[in-house]
Design a protein around this motif. Structure first.
Motif, PDB file in Angstrom:
ATOM      1  N   ALA A   3     -20.283  26.401   9.655  1.00  0.00           N
ATOM      2  CA  ALA A   3     -19.282  27.447   9.842  1.00  0.00           C
ATOM      3  C   ALA A   3     -19.888  28.453  10.805  1.00  0.00           C
ATOM      4  CB  ALA A   3     -18.925  28.117   8.512  1.00  0.00           C
ATOM      5  N   PRO A   4     -19.125  28.941  11.759  1.00  0.00           N
ATOM      6  CA  PRO A   4     -19.691  29.899  12.716  1.00  0.00           C
ATOM      7  C   PRO A   4     -20.050  31.215  12.042  1.00  0.00           C
ATOM      8  CG  PRO A   4     -17.307  29.718  12.995  1.00  0.00           C
ATOM      9  CD  PRO A   4     -17.699  28.649  12.021  1.00  0.00           C
ATOM     10  N   LEU A   5     -21.177  31.779  12.422  1.00  0.00           N
ATOM     11  CA  LEU A   5     -21.616  33.058  11.889  1.00  0.00           C
ATOM     12  C   LEU A   5     -21.659  34.091  13.010  1.00  0.00           C
ATOM     13  CD1 LEU A   5     -24.584  32.107   9.504  1.00  0.00           C
ATOM     14  CD2 LEU A   5     -22.166  32.425   8.937  1.00  0.00           C
ATOM     15  N   ALA A  65     -24.062  28.370  -3.362  1.00  0.00           N
ATOM     16  CA  ALA A  65     -25.190  28.885  -2.586  1.00  0.00           C
ATOM     17  C   ALA A  65     -25.799  27.789  -1.730  1.00  0.00           C
ATOM     18  CB  ALA A  65     -26.229  29.482  -3.523  1.00  0.00           C
ATOM     19  N   ASP A  66     -25.793  26.550  -2.223  1.00  0.00           N
ATOM     20  CA  ASP A  66     -26.284  25.437  -1.408  1.00  0.00           C
ATOM     21  C   ASP A  66     -25.487  25.321  -0.117  1.00  0.00           C
ATOM     22  OD1 ASP A  66     -28.400  24.542  -2.967  1.00  0.00           O
ATOM     23  OD2 ASP A  66     -27.163  23.152  -4.122  1.00  0.00           O
ATOM     24  N   GLY A  67     -24.166  25.509  -0.214  1.00  0.00           N
ATOM     25  CA  GLY A  67     -23.330  25.461   0.976  1.00  0.00           C
ATOM     26  C   GLY A  67     -23.684  26.555   1.961  1.00  0.00           C
ATOM     27  N   VAL A  68     -23.948  27.756   1.445  1.00  0.00           N
ATOM     28  CA  VAL A  68     -24.357  28.858   2.325  1.00  0.00           C
ATOM     29  C   VAL A  68     -25.671  28.512   3.011  1.00  0.00           C
ATOM     30  CG1 VAL A  68     -25.065  31.277   2.403  1.00  0.00           C
ATOM     31  CG2 VAL A  68     -23.138  30.599   0.968  1.00  0.00           C
ATOM     32  N   LEU A  69     -26.608  27.926   2.277  1.00  0.00           N
ATOM     33  CA  LEU A  69     -27.901  27.583   2.869  1.00  0.00           C
ATOM     34  C   LEU A  69     -27.747  26.519   3.953  1.00  0.00           C
ATOM     35  CD1 LEU A  69     -30.773  28.585   2.442  1.00  0.00           C
ATOM     36  CD2 LEU A  69     -31.179  26.635   0.949  1.00  0.00           C
ATOM     37  N   ASP A  70     -26.829  25.588   3.754  1.00  0.00           N
ATOM     38  CA  ASP A  70     -26.571  24.581   4.789  1.00  0.00           C
ATOM     39  C   ASP A  70     -25.993  25.236   6.050  1.00  0.00           C
ATOM     40  OD1 ASP A  70     -27.487  22.514   3.194  1.00  0.00           O
ATOM     41  OD2 ASP A  70     -25.501  21.984   2.437  1.00  0.00           O
ATOM     42  N   ALA A  74     -27.851  25.358   9.857  1.00  0.00           N
ATOM     43  CA  ALA A  74     -27.198  24.987  11.111  1.00  0.00           C
ATOM     44  C   ALA A  74     -27.246  26.143  12.102  1.00  0.00           C
ATOM     45  CB  ALA A  74     -25.758  24.561  10.843  1.00  0.00           C
ATOM     46  N   PHE A  75     -27.058  27.363  11.606  1.00  0.00           N
ATOM     47  CA  PHE A  75     -27.118  28.540  12.471  1.00  0.00           C
ATOM     48  C   PHE A  75     -28.516  28.707  13.052  1.00  0.00           C
ATOM     49  CE2 PHE A  75     -28.258  33.044  12.829  1.00  0.00           C
ATOM     50  CZ  PHE A  75     -27.323  33.466  13.774  1.00  0.00           C
ATOM     51  N   VAL A  76     -29.540  28.589  12.213  1.00  0.00           N
ATOM     52  CA  VAL A  76     -30.922  28.760  12.673  1.00  0.00           C
ATOM     53  C   VAL A  76     -31.273  27.689  13.704  1.00  0.00           C
ATOM     54  CG1 VAL A  76     -33.335  28.609  11.945  1.00  0.00           C
ATOM     55  CG2 VAL A  76     -31.718  29.965  10.613  1.00  0.00           C
ATOM     56  N   PRO A 105     -39.971  23.970   5.052  1.00  0.00           N
ATOM     57  CA  PRO A 105     -41.116  24.814   5.395  1.00  0.00           C
ATOM     58  C   PRO A 105     -41.583  24.655   6.835  1.00  0.00           C
ATOM     59  CG  PRO A 105     -41.789  22.989   3.978  1.00  0.00           C
ATOM     60  CD  PRO A 105     -40.288  23.013   3.976  1.00  0.00           C
ATOM     61  N   GLY A 106     -41.417  23.467   7.416  1.00  0.00           N
ATOM     62  CA  GLY A 106     -41.843  23.269   8.791  1.00  0.00           C
ATOM     63  C   GLY A 106     -41.025  24.026   9.808  1.00  0.00           C
ATOM     64  N   GLU A 107     -39.877  24.564   9.385  1.00  0.00           N
ATOM     65  CA  GLU A 107     -39.008  25.311  10.285  1.00  0.00           C
ATOM     66  C   GLU A 107     -39.199  26.817  10.164  1.00  0.00           C
ATOM     67  OE1 GLU A 107     -34.950  23.905   9.927  1.00  0.00           O
ATOM     68  OE2 GLU A 107     -35.631  21.858   9.581  1.00  0.00           O
ATOM     69  N   VAL A 108     -40.183  27.234   9.356  1.00  0.00           N
ATOM     70  CA  VAL A 108     -40.412  28.658   9.095  1.00  0.00           C
ATOM     71  C   VAL A 108     -41.848  29.014   9.457  1.00  0.00           C
ATOM     72  CG1 VAL A 108     -40.385  30.469   7.340  1.00  0.00           C
ATOM     73  CG2 VAL A 108     -38.698  28.614   7.240  1.00  0.00           C
ATOM     74  N   ALA A 109     -42.008  29.974  10.365  1.00  0.00           N
ATOM     75  CA  ALA A 109     -43.339  30.402  10.789  1.00  0.00           C
ATOM     76  C   ALA A 109     -43.877  31.541   9.931  1.00  0.00           C
ATOM     77  CB  ALA A 109     -43.303  30.840  12.256  1.00  0.00           C
ATOM     78  N   GLY A 110     -43.017  32.230   9.210  1.00  0.00           N
ATOM     79  CA  GLY A 110     -43.416  33.328   8.352  1.00  0.00           C
ATOM     80  C   GLY A 110     -42.221  33.799   7.553  1.00  0.00           C
ATOM     81  N   LEU A 111     -42.478  34.362   6.370  1.00  0.00           N
ATOM     82  CA  LEU A 111     -41.413  34.710   5.437  1.00  0.00           C
ATOM     83  C   LEU A 111     -41.656  36.111   4.892  1.00  0.00           C
ATOM     84  CD1 LEU A 111     -38.976  33.621   3.690  1.00  0.00           C
ATOM     85  CD2 LEU A 111     -40.698  32.845   2.035  1.00  0.00           C
ATOM     86  N   ALA A 112     -40.653  36.979   5.004  1.00  0.00           N
ATOM     87  CA  ALA A 112     -40.735  38.334   4.458  1.00  0.00           C
ATOM     88  C   ALA A 112     -39.538  38.579   3.545  1.00  0.00           C
ATOM     89  CB  ALA A 112     -40.776  39.370   5.574  1.00  0.00           C
TER      90      ALA A 112
END
Length: 257
Positions: A3-5, A65-70, A74-76, A105-112
Protein backbone atom coordinates in the motif's frame (compact mmCIF):
# COMPACT_ATOMS: atom_id res chain seq x y z
CA UNK A 1 0.64 -6.81 1.04
CA UNK A 2 1.55 -3.43 -0.43
CA UNK A 3 0.00 0.00 0.00
CA UNK A 4 1.47 3.41 -0.82
CA UNK A 5 2.73 5.39 2.16
CA UNK A 6 2.86 9.15 2.18
CA UNK A 7 6.21 10.37 3.45
CA UNK A 8 8.54 13.32 3.65
CA UNK A 9 12.31 13.19 3.53
CA UNK A 10 15.35 15.39 4.04
CA UNK A 11 19.02 15.16 3.18
CA UNK A 12 21.16 12.64 1.36
CA UNK A 13 23.19 9.61 2.40
CA UNK A 14 22.37 6.46 4.31
CA UNK A 15 18.60 6.05 4.66
CA UNK A 16 17.11 6.31 8.14
CA UNK A 17 13.40 5.56 8.41
CA UNK A 18 11.63 7.10 11.40
CA UNK A 19 8.28 5.63 12.49
CA UNK A 20 5.65 7.49 14.49
CA UNK A 21 3.35 6.10 17.15
CA UNK A 22 -0.33 5.23 17.04
CA UNK A 23 -2.90 7.87 16.20
CA UNK A 24 -0.52 10.59 14.94
CA UNK A 25 1.52 11.06 11.75
CA UNK A 26 5.03 11.83 10.55
CA UNK A 27 4.99 15.37 11.93
CA UNK A 28 5.61 14.30 15.52
CA UNK A 29 8.82 12.29 14.98
CA UNK A 30 9.97 14.75 12.33
CA UNK A 31 9.82 17.54 14.89
CA UNK A 32 11.51 15.48 17.60
CA UNK A 33 14.19 13.49 15.78
CA UNK A 34 15.11 15.69 12.83
CA UNK A 35 17.43 18.07 14.74
CA UNK A 36 19.64 15.24 16.04
CA UNK A 37 19.66 13.27 12.79
CA UNK A 38 20.37 16.36 10.71
CA UNK A 39 23.27 17.33 12.98
CA UNK A 40 24.99 13.97 12.42
CA UNK A 41 25.20 14.50 8.67
CA UNK A 42 25.29 11.95 5.87
CA UNK A 43 21.77 10.71 6.47
CA UNK A 44 18.70 10.66 4.26
CA UNK A 45 15.93 11.07 6.83
CA UNK A 46 12.60 9.51 5.80
CA UNK A 47 9.37 10.00 7.76
CA UNK A 48 6.40 7.94 6.53
CA UNK A 49 2.77 8.07 7.61
CA UNK A 50 1.89 4.51 8.62
CA UNK A 51 -1.30 2.96 7.16
CA UNK A 52 -4.41 4.71 8.41
CA UNK A 53 -2.43 7.69 9.68
CA UNK A 54 -1.85 11.11 8.17
CA UNK A 55 -2.20 10.93 4.40
CA UNK A 56 -1.61 7.16 4.11
CA UNK A 57 -4.74 5.14 3.44
CA UNK A 58 -5.31 1.73 5.00
CA UNK A 59 -6.89 -0.79 2.59
CA UNK A 60 -9.90 -2.57 4.03
CA UNK A 61 -8.08 -5.91 3.78
CA UNK A 62 -5.29 -4.61 6.02
CA UNK A 63 -6.38 -6.23 9.27
CA UNK A 64 -3.29 -7.01 11.34
CA UNK A 65 0.03 -5.73 12.59
CA UNK A 66 1.68 -8.34 10.36
CA UNK A 67 0.01 -6.65 7.39
CA UNK A 68 1.36 -3.27 8.47
CA UNK A 69 4.85 -4.74 8.77
CA UNK A 70 4.59 -6.18 5.25
CA UNK A 71 3.57 -2.75 3.94
CA UNK A 72 6.47 -1.19 5.81
CA UNK A 73 8.98 -3.65 4.37
CA UNK A 74 7.81 -2.93 0.82
CA UNK A 75 8.16 0.79 1.54
CA UNK A 76 11.67 0.39 2.96
CA UNK A 77 12.79 -1.70 0.00
CA UNK A 78 11.43 0.94 -2.36
CA UNK A 79 13.01 3.98 -0.72
CA UNK A 80 16.31 2.31 0.18
CA UNK A 81 16.82 0.27 -2.97
CA UNK A 82 17.86 -2.80 -1.00
CA UNK A 83 20.48 -1.06 1.15
CA UNK A 84 20.37 -1.68 4.92
CA UNK A 85 18.60 1.15 6.71
CA UNK A 86 18.65 2.68 10.13
CA UNK A 87 15.29 2.25 11.86
CA UNK A 88 13.97 4.61 14.52
CA UNK A 89 10.58 4.17 16.16
CA UNK A 90 8.57 5.93 18.85
CA UNK A 91 5.82 4.08 20.74
CA UNK A 92 3.94 1.80 18.28
CA UNK A 93 6.56 2.80 15.71
CA UNK A 94 9.09 1.19 18.02
CA UNK A 95 6.99 -1.98 18.06
CA UNK A 96 7.11 -2.16 14.27
CA UNK A 97 10.80 -1.24 14.10
CA UNK A 98 11.67 -3.94 16.63
CA UNK A 99 9.60 -6.50 14.73
CA UNK A 100 11.20 -5.49 11.42
CA UNK A 101 14.70 -6.00 12.80
CA UNK A 102 13.70 -9.37 14.23
CA UNK A 103 12.30 -10.60 10.92
CA UNK A 104 14.83 -9.09 8.53
CA UNK A 105 18.01 -8.29 10.51
CA UNK A 106 20.17 -8.14 7.38
CA UNK A 107 18.14 -5.16 6.17
CA UNK A 108 18.76 -3.10 9.33
CA UNK A 109 22.05 -1.31 10.03
CA UNK A 110 20.95 0.03 13.42
CA UNK A 111 17.85 0.19 15.60
CA UNK A 112 16.66 2.97 17.93
CA UNK A 113 13.52 2.53 20.03
CA UNK A 114 12.04 5.40 22.05
CA UNK A 115 9.26 4.62 24.53
CA UNK A 116 8.58 1.45 22.53
CA UNK A 117 5.45 -0.60 22.82
CA UNK A 118 6.78 -4.11 23.42
CA UNK A 119 5.43 -7.58 23.97
CA UNK A 120 5.45 -8.18 27.70
CA UNK A 121 4.72 -4.57 28.64
CA UNK A 122 4.37 -4.52 32.44
CA UNK A 123 4.62 -2.41 35.59
CA UNK A 124 3.15 0.67 33.94
CA UNK A 125 3.04 3.54 36.44
CA UNK A 126 0.12 5.88 37.00
CA UNK A 127 0.12 9.16 35.10
CA UNK A 128 1.74 11.68 37.44
CA UNK A 129 2.89 14.96 35.88
CA UNK A 130 6.14 16.57 36.94
CA UNK A 131 4.80 20.01 36.08
CA UNK A 132 1.02 20.38 36.00
CA UNK A 133 -1.35 23.22 35.22
CA UNK A 134 -5.03 22.15 35.23
CA UNK A 135 -5.93 25.17 33.13
CA UNK A 136 -3.46 24.41 30.35
CA UNK A 137 -4.53 22.47 27.27
CA UNK A 138 -7.18 19.81 26.83
CA UNK A 139 -7.48 16.31 28.30
CA UNK A 140 -5.46 14.81 25.45
CA UNK A 141 -2.56 17.13 26.23
CA UNK A 142 -2.75 16.59 29.98
CA UNK A 143 -2.95 12.80 29.61
CA UNK A 144 0.06 12.67 27.26
CA UNK A 145 2.59 15.08 28.73
CA UNK A 146 4.10 14.91 32.19
CA UNK A 147 5.83 18.27 31.65
CA UNK A 148 2.80 20.48 31.12
CA UNK A 149 4.13 23.90 30.18
CA UNK A 150 3.22 26.49 27.57
CA UNK A 151 6.15 25.31 25.44
CA UNK A 152 4.93 21.70 25.54
CA UNK A 153 1.38 22.81 24.73
CA UNK A 154 2.69 24.63 21.66
CA UNK A 155 4.51 21.49 20.51
CA UNK A 156 1.43 19.37 21.15
CA UNK A 157 -0.76 21.69 19.09
CA UNK A 158 1.74 21.89 16.23
CA UNK A 159 3.03 18.33 15.96
CA UNK A 160 0.62 15.94 17.72
CA UNK A 161 -2.94 17.21 17.45
CA UNK A 162 -2.98 17.73 13.63
CA UNK A 163 -2.01 14.12 12.98
CA UNK A 164 -4.46 12.84 15.58
CA UNK A 165 -7.26 14.61 13.72
CA UNK A 166 -6.47 12.58 10.58
CA UNK A 167 -6.27 9.14 12.19
CA UNK A 168 -8.48 6.43 10.69
CA UNK A 169 -10.04 4.94 13.81
CA UNK A 170 -11.77 2.13 11.91
CA UNK A 171 -8.46 1.01 10.42
CA UNK A 172 -6.81 1.15 13.82
CA UNK A 173 -9.55 -1.05 15.24
CA UNK A 174 -9.13 -3.60 12.43
CA UNK A 175 -5.38 -3.77 12.90
CA UNK A 176 -5.72 -3.88 16.67
CA UNK A 177 -7.77 -7.07 16.54
CA UNK A 178 -4.62 -8.92 15.43
CA UNK A 179 -1.95 -6.83 17.05
CA UNK A 180 0.65 -9.48 17.90
CA UNK A 181 3.44 -9.78 15.33
CA UNK A 182 4.48 -13.22 14.13
CA UNK A 183 7.86 -14.41 12.92
CA UNK A 184 9.84 -12.45 15.52
CA UNK A 185 11.12 -15.33 17.64
CA UNK A 186 14.47 -15.79 15.88
CA UNK A 187 17.90 -14.79 17.21
CA UNK A 188 18.04 -11.30 18.75
CA UNK A 189 19.03 -8.48 16.44
CA UNK A 190 22.80 -8.06 16.83
CA UNK A 191 23.47 -4.58 15.45
CA UNK A 192 23.76 -1.34 17.43
CA UNK A 193 20.57 -0.82 19.44
CA UNK A 194 19.44 2.20 21.43
CA UNK A 195 16.45 1.94 23.77
CA UNK A 196 15.18 5.04 25.58
CA UNK A 197 12.28 4.96 28.04
CA UNK A 198 10.52 7.52 30.22
CA UNK A 199 10.54 6.91 33.97
CA UNK A 200 6.99 8.30 34.15
CA UNK A 201 5.60 6.65 31.00
CA UNK A 202 2.00 5.77 31.89
CA UNK A 203 1.35 4.27 28.43
CA UNK A 204 3.96 1.50 28.09
CA UNK A 205 6.09 1.94 31.20
CA UNK A 206 9.85 1.38 31.29
CA UNK A 207 10.34 -2.13 32.70
CA UNK A 208 9.92 -4.00 29.40
CA UNK A 209 12.33 -1.60 27.68
CA UNK A 210 14.96 -2.20 30.36
CA UNK A 211 14.64 -5.92 29.69
CA UNK A 212 16.01 -5.44 26.16
CA UNK A 213 19.46 -4.87 27.63
CA UNK A 214 19.73 -8.61 28.25
CA UNK A 215 18.29 -9.50 24.85
CA UNK A 216 20.36 -7.52 22.35
CA UNK A 217 24.16 -7.96 22.57
CA UNK A 218 24.93 -4.40 21.41
CA UNK A 219 22.19 -2.52 23.25
CA UNK A 220 22.37 0.73 25.16
CA UNK A 221 19.34 1.31 27.39
CA UNK A 222 18.48 4.58 29.15
CA UNK A 223 15.54 5.41 31.41
CA UNK A 224 15.07 9.17 31.71
CA UNK A 225 13.44 10.93 34.64
CA UNK A 226 11.15 13.91 34.03
CA UNK A 227 9.77 12.17 30.97
CA UNK A 228 6.70 10.15 30.09
CA UNK A 229 5.47 8.71 26.81
CA UNK A 230 6.09 12.11 25.22
CA UNK A 231 9.80 11.84 26.07
CA UNK A 232 10.97 13.10 22.64
CA UNK A 233 9.28 16.43 23.41
CA UNK A 234 10.15 16.56 27.10
CA UNK A 235 13.83 15.53 27.00
CA UNK A 236 15.11 16.64 23.56
CA UNK A 237 18.69 17.38 24.64
CA UNK A 238 19.18 14.05 26.39
CA UNK A 239 17.59 12.19 23.49
CA UNK A 240 19.81 14.01 20.98
CA UNK A 241 22.92 12.99 22.90
CA UNK A 242 21.84 9.35 23.04
CA UNK A 243 21.03 9.32 19.34
CA UNK A 244 24.42 10.84 18.55
CA UNK A 245 26.14 8.06 20.48
CA UNK A 246 24.06 5.43 18.68
CA UNK A 247 24.91 6.89 15.28
CA UNK A 248 28.59 6.91 16.23
CA UNK A 249 28.28 3.20 17.10
CA UNK A 250 26.77 2.51 13.66
CA UNK A 251 29.63 4.39 12.03
CA UNK A 252 32.14 2.36 14.07
CA UNK A 253 30.61 -0.90 12.82
CA UNK A 254 30.89 0.39 9.25
CA UNK A 255 34.56 1.14 9.86
CA UNK A 256 35.19 -2.30 11.37
CA UNK A 257 35.86 -0.96 14.84
Amino acid sequence: MTAPLHHVEHGQGRPVVVLHGAGVDHREPEACFEPALRAHGGLRRIYPDLPGCGLSRAPTDLRSADGVLDVLRAFVEDVAGGAPVLLVGHSAGGYYAHGFAARWPGEVAGLALVCPLLAGTRDVPEHRPVVADPGLGDAGFRDYLVVQTAEMLDRYRRFVAPGAALADEAAAARIGERWELSGTDGPPYGGPVLVVAGRRDATVGWAAALGLLAVHPRATVAVLDRAGHALPHEQPAALAGLLAGWLDAVDAVDAGR
